[in-house]
Design an enzyme around this catalytic site. Sequence first.
Site, mmCIF file in Angstrom:
data_model
loop_
_atom_site.group_PDB
_atom_site.id
_atom_site.type_symbol
_atom_site.label_atom_id
_atom_site.label_comp_id
_atom_site.label_asym_id
_atom_site.label_seq_id
_atom_site.Cartn_x
_atom_site.Cartn_y
_atom_site.Cartn_z
ATOM 1 N N HIS A 167 0.808 -1.219 0.000
ATOM 2 C CA HIS A 167 0.000 0.000 0.000
ATOM 3 C C HIS A 167 0.840 1.267 0.000
ATOM 4 O O HIS A 167 0.301 2.364 0.136
ATOM 5 C CB HIS A 167 -0.954 -0.007 1.202
ATOM 6 C CG HIS A 167 -1.914 -1.146 1.170
ATOM 7 N ND1 HIS A 167 -2.489 -1.679 2.303
ATOM 8 C CD2 HIS A 167 -2.404 -1.880 0.138
ATOM 9 C CE1 HIS A 167 -3.288 -2.682 1.970
ATOM 10 N NE2 HIS A 167 -3.248 -2.825 0.660
ATOM 11 N N CYS A 192 12.619 7.314 -14.081
ATOM 12 C CA CYS A 192 13.750 6.390 -13.952
ATOM 13 C C CYS A 192 13.554 5.365 -12.841
ATOM 14 O O CYS A 192 14.346 4.423 -12.728
ATOM 15 C CB CYS A 192 15.046 7.169 -13.720
ATOM 16 S SG CYS A 192 15.096 8.086 -12.168
ATOM 17 N N CYS A 206 13.532 14.596 -9.230
ATOM 18 C CA CYS A 206 14.556 13.552 -9.218
ATOM 19 C C CYS A 206 15.933 14.191 -9.346
ATOM 20 O O CYS A 206 16.147 15.087 -10.177
ATOM 21 C CB CYS A 206 14.307 12.569 -10.362
ATOM 22 S SG CYS A 206 15.513 11.227 -10.457
ATOM 23 N N CYS A 255 17.786 13.475 -15.524
ATOM 24 C CA CYS A 255 16.367 13.140 -15.339
ATOM 25 C C CYS A 255 15.588 14.377 -14.899
ATOM 26 O O CYS A 255 15.009 15.083 -15.716
ATOM 27 C CB CYS A 255 16.208 12.008 -14.321
ATOM 28 S SG CYS A 255 14.489 11.451 -14.124
ATOM 29 N N GLY A 264 -0.651 -9.523 13.039
ATOM 30 C CA GLY A 264 -1.349 -8.271 13.311
ATOM 31 C C GLY A 264 -2.167 -7.732 12.161
ATOM 32 O O GLY A 264 -2.188 -6.524 11.926
ATOM 33 N N SER A 284 -6.104 -8.038 10.084
ATOM 34 C CA SER A 284 -7.472 -8.566 10.079
ATOM 35 C C SER A 284 -7.780 -9.321 8.797
ATOM 36 O O SER A 284 -8.839 -9.945 8.685
ATOM 37 C CB SER A 284 -8.474 -7.422 10.259
ATOM 38 O OG SER A 284 -8.364 -6.491 9.181
ATOM 39 N N VAL A 311 1.291 -9.600 19.437
ATOM 40 C CA VAL A 311 2.316 -10.020 18.481
ATOM 41 C C VAL A 311 3.709 -9.960 19.110
ATOM 42 O O VAL A 311 4.520 -10.876 18.947
ATOM 43 C CB VAL A 311 2.252 -9.150 17.209
ATOM 44 C CG1 VAL A 311 3.367 -9.540 16.246
ATOM 45 C CG2 VAL A 311 0.907 -9.303 16.535
#
Length: 641
Positions: free
Chosen positions: A134, A145, A167, A172, A209, A211, A253
């Site tokens: 994510h 690049c 960048c 670039c 950890g 769901s 955990v």
Amino acid sequence: MSLGYAEKLSFIEDVGNVGMTEHFDSPKVLQEKIERLAMMIQKSKHLVVFTGAGISTSCGIPDFRGPKGIWTLQREGKVLPEASLPFHRATPSMTHMALVELEKAGFLKFLISQNIDGLHLRSGIPREKLAELHGDSFMERCPSCGIEYMRDFEIETIGLKETARRCSKVGCGSRLKDTVLDWEDALPPKEMNPAERHCKMADVVLCLGTSLQITPACNLPLKSLKGGGKIVIVNLQKTPKDKKASLLIHGLVDKVIAGVMEFLSLQIPPFIRIDLLQTIFTQALSLDKKYVNWTLTVTSVHGNRAPLPFIKSVEVSFSEYQNMKATVLDKQPLQLKRRTVKSANPFNIMMKLNFSDGCKCSSAEIKIPIDFKISAHVFNDDKDSILQNLRESAIVDPSCGQTAVIEKKVIMVPKSETMVHAIVTNIVKFETTCGDLNNGSLKRKYEGFNGIIPSRKRSNESKNAIPSTNSHIPNISEIKTKKKKMDLRLMGIDAPLFHTLQHIMDTAGDDSDKPVNVPSRNYVRDAKAMAATPADVKEYPNSYVFIVDMPGLKSGDIKVQVEEDNVLLISGERKREEVKGAKYIRMERRVGKFMRKFTLPENANTDAISAVCQDGVLTVTVEKLPPPEPKKPKTIEVKIA
């Protein structure tokens, strides 16, 4: 996750089930499951770990769907929780650092994370072994690049939008983009493809950890099932994938992973955070060429326009013989302008860097040598070596604030000198024992009141402090009470470490004056060696066979002995081999002592024992004694008296 991240997300009505009941395994059940998990990891050939927000709650970052999660409180109409520290100052948890050690030890092959907090990268997981499905709130990527830039500040946008920076690659210069996904964004193939490939290869997928509600990420662990892999879920709440799991653990955990690391005899490494800043000294002659107008700028290594989030203010002072007043810089950009006579001798500028909230020490000091005769000196020291030495010094002296110069650049026209400084701003050490298995919170070693470590001077003074006489020492009755609550032998546990603990408990007699016998260091070392040496025992009609894994050992390094009370002792030790002209770049095979003890049955023939070692597997065969012949009836002649 970051409260700012939750506010930046597009509105969506259905965020899944939130606020579900949390379940806690009993200490007895939890310990049994921890051992099962440790054995699965020990025997695995391709372990993949899949993490969610639950591994970061102990870092002070709220989750989404827990009882005090962001979406849970939003649905209940309650006030959102306040972050206990700035998002950019969050430090990795015990679980984060344990995963780093598992990767170094060769167990962990790939890590998949749904989190956007960047703590896996910050903890030390190699980028090539990590998929951040994510995105990462502290990472920018060049769309042209593909270069990734890890920042020490939270990126201001989400949804793969352009940021204010470009960048820095020569040729670039494209506008960078954030990497955090919004609801409508598809998972990037760069992260998804390796994650899917490793899940298909995995024999164990450990979910920590999470769901397991967000698709398509939550379906990745299931891809291991087709190849015979197993799924383990460690989560306080029930998940939609529980029925597919071979092992479900309802516990914190950090507690679970601490127990696993102890069983595997692995130490959880400390977390050392090193932040960077640069000082830029520029100079130019005045129009009358009698003075030097100079400027000292304290700025981010990510560019002059980038924020410097860990610095609150800078106190500037000068050498005693310099007729210049001290000052305080408290507004960014942090810049000081002065004029000095051209003929002035070299001098030093002392800067006290006052850190912002979330740093584990209040300040650090650096010295900037000023010489108006700038030479084009090339700084050739190895940056990685300097940083490694800085980490090692921080472990020895955990008071924080150590500094080092890792880079120096000189430009002759216009005259300027740039130095990059590395500063230790956080040190977190973890206790390696899982301790009480009740599901309470775990504390980090150097996070006490307000999370501040004493200053360097105070920490040195505290060495001579007198220990408190109010320390509580448990008496025999308390030991007995704990013994009744946690009789490990009733759990069916056969690990030597727990037999050691049980032995300590059993030594408490009825006489309260009788001291508890504490095992020696060698005893505990042997117990750990036995816990880390897997073995199988088979019984045949005419023999007993003991199969012990002892990888890396030659037959001459293994001892098989029969001790008193019919105890079969198998031991050996693999040492690090030193070869002239070669050095270890990486060590994954286990180094250390191997040991197992077995109590032989009464019918074992200790005079008929054979042992064969092949491919790191030792097979010991103990013949059985022949059964005693049945007694024949004896006829007694009766004589006449």
